[in-house]
Design a protein around this motif. Structure first.
Motif, PDB file in Angstrom:
ATOM      1  N   GLU A 187      41.668  44.147  40.087  1.00 33.59           N
ATOM      2  CA  GLU A 187      42.469  44.770  40.761  1.00 33.59           C
ATOM      3  C   GLU A 187      42.622  44.402  42.208  1.00 33.59           C
ATOM      4  O   GLU A 187      43.713  44.752  42.929  1.00 33.59           O
ATOM      5  CB  GLU A 187      41.812  46.331  40.859  1.00 33.59           C
ATOM      6  CG  GLU A 187      41.614  46.857  39.483  1.00 33.59           C
ATOM      7  CD  GLU A 187      40.873  48.265  39.779  1.00 33.59           C
ATOM      8  OE1 GLU A 187      40.162  48.652  40.752  1.00 33.59           O
ATOM      9  OE2 GLU A 187      40.770  49.221  38.653  1.00 33.59           O
ATOM     10  N   SER A 188      41.722  43.542  42.706  1.00 34.78           N
ATOM     11  CA  SER A 188      42.099  42.911  43.971  1.00 34.78           C
ATOM     12  C   SER A 188      42.959  41.978  44.114  1.00 34.78           C
ATOM     13  O   SER A 188      43.253  41.192  43.170  1.00 34.78           O
ATOM     14  CB  SER A 188      40.709  42.380  44.488  1.00 34.78           C
ATOM     15  OG  SER A 188      39.768  43.572  44.382  1.00 34.78           O
ATOM     16  N   GLU A 225      46.704  46.290  50.279  1.00 38.50           N
ATOM     17  CA  GLU A 225      46.137  45.120  49.935  1.00 38.50           C
ATOM     18  C   GLU A 225      44.736  45.326  49.862  1.00 38.50           C
ATOM     19  O   GLU A 225      44.029  46.092  50.604  1.00 38.50           O
ATOM     20  CB  GLU A 225      46.224  44.139  51.099  1.00 38.50           C
ATOM     21  CG  GLU A 225      47.685  43.442  51.086  1.00 38.50           C
ATOM     22  CD  GLU A 225      47.832  42.203  52.078  1.00 38.50           C
ATOM     23  OE1 GLU A 225      47.541  42.905  53.423  1.00 38.50           O
ATOM     24  OE2 GLU A 225      48.740  41.365  51.974  1.00 38.50           O
ATOM     25  N   LYS A 226      44.121  44.674  48.686  1.00 37.22           N
ATOM     26  CA  LYS A 226      42.619  44.815  48.506  1.00 37.22           C
ATOM     27  C   LYS A 226      41.926  43.412  48.360  1.00 37.22           C
ATOM     28  O   LYS A 226      42.485  42.532  48.119  1.00 37.22           O
ATOM     29  CB  LYS A 226      42.450  45.531  46.915  1.00 37.22           C
ATOM     30  CG  LYS A 226      42.799  46.996  47.129  1.00 37.22           C
ATOM     31  CD  LYS A 226      42.838  47.687  45.748  1.00 37.22           C
ATOM     32  CE  LYS A 226      41.617  47.980  45.401  1.00 37.22           C
ATOM     33  NZ  LYS A 226      41.464  48.900  44.305  1.00 37.22           N
ATOM     34  N   ASP A 252      41.944  46.847  52.554  1.00 37.58           N
ATOM     35  CA  ASP A 252      40.927  47.729  51.608  1.00 37.58           C
ATOM     36  C   ASP A 252      39.929  46.762  51.463  1.00 37.58           C
ATOM     37  O   ASP A 252      40.116  45.851  50.699  1.00 37.58           O
ATOM     38  CB  ASP A 252      41.421  48.383  50.462  1.00 37.58           C
ATOM     39  CG  ASP A 252      40.605  49.209  49.700  1.00 37.58           C
ATOM     40  OD1 ASP A 252      39.385  49.180  49.863  1.00 37.58           O
ATOM     41  OD2 ASP A 252      40.962  49.888  48.901  1.00 37.58           O
ATOM     42  N   THR A 253      38.673  46.853  51.748  1.00 41.67           N
ATOM     43  CA  THR A 253      37.741  45.674  51.889  1.00 41.67           C
ATOM     44  C   THR A 253      36.430  46.184  51.137  1.00 41.67           C
ATOM     45  O   THR A 253      35.842  47.181  51.610  1.00 41.67           O
ATOM     46  CB  THR A 253      37.316  45.200  53.330  1.00 41.67           C
ATOM     47  OG1 THR A 253      38.540  44.822  53.842  1.00 41.67           O
ATOM     48  CG2 THR A 253      36.547  43.873  53.185  1.00 41.67           C
ATOM     49  N   THR A 254      35.839  45.394  50.325  1.00 44.71           N
ATOM     50  CA  THR A 254      34.716  45.670  49.565  1.00 44.71           C
ATOM     51  C   THR A 254      33.517  44.633  49.717  1.00 44.71           C
ATOM     52  O   THR A 254      34.041  43.408  49.390  1.00 44.71           O
ATOM     53  CB  THR A 254      34.730  46.207  48.187  1.00 44.71           C
ATOM     54  OG1 THR A 254      35.760  47.369  48.006  1.00 44.71           O
ATOM     55  CG2 THR A 254      33.639  46.480  47.439  1.00 44.71           C
ATOM     56  N   HIS A 256      39.671  37.632  45.922  1.00 42.63           N
ATOM     57  CA  HIS A 256      38.084  37.581  45.984  1.00 42.63           C
ATOM     58  C   HIS A 256      37.507  36.503  46.443  1.00 42.63           C
ATOM     59  O   HIS A 256      37.911  35.236  45.869  1.00 42.63           O
ATOM     60  CB  HIS A 256      37.509  38.297  44.761  1.00 42.63           C
ATOM     61  CG  HIS A 256      37.814  37.614  43.424  1.00 42.63           C
ATOM     62  ND1 HIS A 256      38.856  37.811  42.794  1.00 42.63           N
ATOM     63  CD2 HIS A 256      37.027  36.504  42.914  1.00 42.63           C
ATOM     64  CE1 HIS A 256      38.980  36.746  41.754  1.00 42.63           C
ATOM     65  NE2 HIS A 256      37.869  36.155  41.817  1.00 42.63           N
TER      66      HIS A 256
END
Length: 124
Positions: A117-118, A6-7, A38-40, A121
Motif C-alpha cells: 500500500e505504500s 503519500e505513505k 504518512d510514515t511507519t 519502503h
C-alpha cells in the motif's frame, strides 16, 4: 476529489548492535514526517529492542545524529506509527507491556500489505 496521501514505510532490522543503521532509519522517518508523509517504522529482528522501554537510553550516539532515544521519541511525538514484529519479540521473550507507549504489535501479513500500500519502503 481528495488529494492522495503519500505513505512510506521503513523496515528497521538493527538495534544497538548497529546503532548507525538504527539512527539513520529514525532520522529518515522523522524527515518524512516533516514532509507530511504518512510514515511507519516496522521493527524486525534485533531492532525490536528499540521499542523496549528504556533501551534507547543506552544506545551510543553515532554519525552526527541526535541520540536514538530522541529520534524515536520525536518520531512518536510527531505522529509516526511504530510497528513491532510479534514473532521477533516472542523469540526474545519481551512481554508486550514492556514496549514503549504507542508501539503496536504486528506480524508478517500486515507488514506485507503495508509494503504493497505504500508509495515507497526502505530497509535499514
Amino acid at each position: 476529489m481528495a488529494e492522495k496521501v503519500e505513505k512510506i514505510v521503513y523496515f528497521c532490522t538493527h538495534g544497538g548492535e548497529d546503532c548507525e543503521r538504527a539512527s539513520i532509519c529514525f532520522a529518515m522517518a522523522g524527515a518524512a514526517l516533516a514532509l507530511d508523509i504518512d510514515t511507519t517504522v516496522a521493527l524486525q529482528g534485533k531492532a525490536v529492542y528499540l521499542a523496549l522501554e528504556g533501551y534507547t537510553a543506552h544506545v551510543p550516539e553515532v554519525g552526527g545524529f541526535a541520540p536514538i532515544s530522541k529520534l524515536v521519541g520525536d518520531f512518536m511525538e510527531f505522529g509516526g506509527k511504530l510497528l513491532v514484529c510479534k514473532p521477533c519479540i516472542e523469540e526474545r521473550k519481551i512481554e508486550d507491556e514492556r514496549l514503549i507507549e504507542g508501539a503496536e504489535i504486528t506480524a508478517g501479513g500486515t507488514l506485507n500489505l503495508l509494503a504493497l500500500e505504500s508509495d515507497a519502503h526502505l530497509v535499514y
